[in-house]
Design an enzyme around this catalytic site. Sequence first.
Site, PDB file in Angstrom:
ATOM      1  N   TYR A   3      29.322 128.232   9.603  1.00 45.63           N
ATOM      2  CA  TYR A   3      27.951 127.671   9.895  1.00 45.63           C
ATOM      3  C   TYR A   3      27.247 127.699   8.361  1.00 45.63           C
ATOM      4  O   TYR A   3      26.514 126.701   8.060  1.00 45.63           O
ATOM      5  CB  TYR A   3      27.378 128.347  10.918  1.00 45.63           C
ATOM      6  CG  TYR A   3      25.880 127.691  11.339  1.00 45.63           C
ATOM      7  CD1 TYR A   3      25.902 126.449  12.035  1.00 45.63           C
ATOM      8  CD2 TYR A   3      24.813 128.364  11.087  1.00 45.63           C
ATOM      9  CE1 TYR A   3      24.608 125.675  12.419  1.00 45.63           C
ATOM     10  CE2 TYR A   3      23.476 127.694  11.290  1.00 45.63           C
ATOM     11  CZ  TYR A   3      23.510 126.384  12.095  1.00 45.63           C
ATOM     12  OH  TYR A   3      22.306 126.101  12.531  1.00 45.63           O
ATOM     13  N   LYS A   8      26.029 124.717   6.357  1.00 48.95           N
ATOM     14  CA  LYS A   8      24.246 124.445   6.136  1.00 48.95           C
ATOM     15  C   LYS A   8      24.019 124.542   4.484  1.00 48.95           C
ATOM     16  O   LYS A   8      22.919 123.701   4.024  1.00 48.95           O
ATOM     17  CB  LYS A   8      23.453 125.251   6.879  1.00 48.95           C
ATOM     18  CG  LYS A   8      23.513 124.852   8.571  1.00 48.95           C
ATOM     19  CD  LYS A   8      23.303 123.467   8.840  1.00 48.95           C
ATOM     20  CE  LYS A   8      22.885 123.288  10.399  1.00 48.95           C
ATOM     21  NZ  LYS A   8      22.918 122.008  10.619  1.00 48.95           N
TER      22      LYS A   8
HETATM   23  N1  LIG Z   1      17.744 125.949  16.930  1.00 48.51           N
HETATM   24  C1  LIG Z   1      17.658 126.622  15.896  1.00 48.51           C
HETATM   25  O1  LIG Z   1      16.952 127.533  15.803  1.00 48.51           O
HETATM   26  C2  LIG Z   1      18.230 126.083  14.683  1.00 48.51           C
HETATM   27  C3  LIG Z   1      17.977 126.566  13.535  1.00 48.51           C
HETATM   28  C4  LIG Z   1      18.506 126.126  12.345  1.00 48.51           C
HETATM   29  C5  LIG Z   1      19.162 125.088  12.373  1.00 48.51           C
HETATM   30  N2  LIG Z   1      19.339 124.276  13.539  1.00 48.51           N
HETATM   31  C6  LIG Z   1      20.174 122.927  13.376  1.00 48.51           C
HETATM   32  O2  LIG Z   1      19.283 121.987  14.188  1.00 48.51           O
HETATM   33  C7  LIG Z   1      20.191 121.236  14.841  1.00 48.51           C
HETATM   34  C8  LIG Z   1      19.959 120.775  16.321  1.00 48.51           C
HETATM   35  O3  LIG Z   1      20.112 122.161  17.127  1.00 48.51           O
HETATM   36  P1  LIG Z   1      19.698 122.497  18.507  1.00 48.51           P
HETATM   37  O4  LIG Z   1      19.084 123.907  18.422  1.00 48.51           O
HETATM   38  O5  LIG Z   1      18.792 121.285  19.023  1.00 48.51           O
HETATM   39  O6  LIG Z   1      21.021 122.621  19.178  1.00 48.51           O
HETATM   40  P2  LIG Z   1      21.713 122.015  20.662  1.00 48.51           P
HETATM   41  O7  LIG Z   1      22.975 122.837  20.841  1.00 48.51           O
HETATM   42  O8  LIG Z   1      20.782 122.190  21.704  1.00 48.51           O
HETATM   43  O9  LIG Z   1      21.983 120.574  20.320  1.00 48.51           O
HETATM   44  C9  LIG Z   1      22.826 119.967  19.794  1.00 48.51           C
HETATM   45  C10 LIG Z   1      23.191 118.664  19.998  1.00 48.51           C
HETATM   46  O10 LIG Z   1      24.064 118.169  19.152  1.00 48.51           O
HETATM   47  C11 LIG Z   1      25.323 117.289  19.944  1.00 48.51           C
HETATM   48  N3  LIG Z   1      26.400 117.489  18.966  1.00 48.51           N
HETATM   49  C12 LIG Z   1      27.085 118.503  18.586  1.00 48.51           C
HETATM   50  N4  LIG Z   1      28.254 118.009  18.129  1.00 48.51           N
HETATM   51  C13 LIG Z   1      28.174 116.902  18.089  1.00 48.51           C
HETATM   52  C14 LIG Z   1      29.134 115.700  17.516  1.00 48.51           C
HETATM   53  N5  LIG Z   1      30.143 115.949  16.822  1.00 48.51           N
HETATM   54  N6  LIG Z   1      28.621 114.511  17.652  1.00 48.51           N
HETATM   55  C15 LIG Z   1      27.516 114.262  18.161  1.00 48.51           C
HETATM   56  N7  LIG Z   1      26.756 115.158  18.778  1.00 48.51           N
HETATM   57  C16 LIG Z   1      27.027 116.432  18.685  1.00 48.51           C
HETATM   58  C17 LIG Z   1      25.308 118.316  21.091  1.00 48.51           C
HETATM   59  O11 LIG Z   1      25.988 117.524  22.271  1.00 48.51           O
HETATM   60  C18 LIG Z   1      23.806 118.488  21.386  1.00 48.51           C
HETATM   61  O12 LIG Z   1      23.201 117.548  22.206  1.00 48.51           O
HETATM   62  C19 LIG Z   1      21.654 121.612  14.650  1.00 48.51           C
HETATM   63  O13 LIG Z   1      22.286 120.744  13.303  1.00 48.51           O
HETATM   64  C20 LIG Z   1      21.408 123.095  14.039  1.00 48.51           C
HETATM   65  O14 LIG Z   1      22.399 123.456  13.366  1.00 48.51           O
HETATM   66  C21 LIG Z   1      18.879 124.917  14.839  1.00 48.51           C
END
Ligand SMILES: NC(=O)c1ccc[n+]([C@@H]2O[C@H](COP(=O)([O-])OP(=O)(O)OC[C@H]3O[C@@H](n4cnc5c(N)ncnc54)[C@H](O)[C@@H]3O)[C@@H](O)[C@H]2O)c1
Length: 252
Positions: A161, A165
Site C-alpha cells: 500500500y 500511495k
Molecule cells: N480511510 C482512511 O483513513 C484513508 C486514509 C488514507 C487513504 N485512504 C484512501 O482513500 C480512498 C478511499 O478509501 P475508503 O476509506 O473510503 O475505503 P472503502 O473501503 O470504504 O471504499 C473503497 C471503495 O473502492 C472500491 N474499490 C476497490 N477496488 C476497486 C476497483 N478495483 N475498482 C473500482 N472500485 C474499487 C470499493 O468497492 C469501495 O467502494 C482509498 O484510495 C484509500 O486508500 C483512506
Amino acid sequence: MPNDQQAPGEVSYDFSGATVVVTGAGRGIGLEIGRAFVGWGATVVLVDRDGAELAEAARAIGAHGVQADVSVTEDVDRAVRSAVERTGRVDVLVNNAGILRDNVVWKLTDQDWDDVLATHSGGTFRLTRAVVPHMRAQGGGRIINVTSYTGLRGNPGQANYSMAKAGIIGFTKTTAKELARFGITVNAISPNAETRMVASIPDDKLAELAATIPMGRFGSPEEMAPAVGFLASRAAGYITGVVLPVDGGISI
Ligand SMILES: NC(=O)c1ccc[n+]([C@@H]2O[C@H](COP(=O)([O-])OP(=O)(O)OC[C@H]3O[C@@H](n4cnc5c(N)ncnc54)[C@H](O)[C@@H]3O)[C@@H](O)[C@H]2O)c1
C-alpha cells in the site's frame, strides 16, 4: 464560528454544468465526495466495482453509477465514455478507489502485491489516461488523486500500500508538469477518515494509529470532501502538483 466547527456540508462551491467522475464511490470517502459534488450542482458519475453498493449509493445521492473495475482498461474506458456520452464533457476526475491487503513484507503474496498496485497505481493511471484527451479538448480540467500518509511515512504491514500511495505522489507531480500547459491541474489529498477500510484494521493496530493523530480522532468521510471541492474549484486554478493532507495532523 471557528473553522474547525464548520460542518462540511456548509462549504459551498458552484459546479453547475460540470461533470465529475469519482472512483471507489460506492461507499466511504468516494461516496461523500460524490454527494458533496451533487450538492454543489455537478453531474456526478460514481464508479465502483461493487455493483449492489454502487446502485444504492447512486440512487441515494442522485448520481449516475457505472460499475467498473479501475484496474481493467476496458472497464475504465467504458466508464469515462459513459460519463462523456451523458454530458459531452468530463471536468473533474477523483481517483479514489482503493483496497488494503495488509501483511508484513515477508508474508505478502504476489496476489496481495499485484492487487494493491493494480488498483491504486494502475487505476489512477488508467483513469487519468482516459480523461486527458477530453480535458485537453475542453481546454482544461481537474484531477484529484487520493494518496495516504502511509506513502509519506511508511506503516508496518503496508509495504504494498505504501509503495502504491508513494507512487501516486510521484504520478501526481509528473502529470501536473505534463498537463499544466493544457489547463489541467493535478493534485492529491491525503485523507484520514473512519470508513470500512479503517474498520478492517485490527483493534490493537487501530488504537496505536489513533494515538498518533494530533487532533486525537479519525476524521469523518464527509470532512474529506471540502478539500476536494477546493482543489477542483476556480479558487485553486493556480495550484498544481500538491498533496493536501486532510488528516488531523497524522502525516506531520
Ligand atoms: N480511510 C482512511 O483513513 C484513508 C486514509 C488514507 C487513504 N485512504 C484512501 O482513500 C480512498 C478511499 O478509501 P475508503 O476509506 O473510503 O475505503 P472503502 O473501503 O470504504 O471504499 C473503497 C471503495 O473502492 C472500491 N474499490 C476497490 N477496488 C476497486 C476497483 N478495483 N475498482 C473500482 N472500485 C474499487 C470499493 O468497492 C469501495 O467502494 C482509498 O484510495 C484509500 O486508500 C483512506
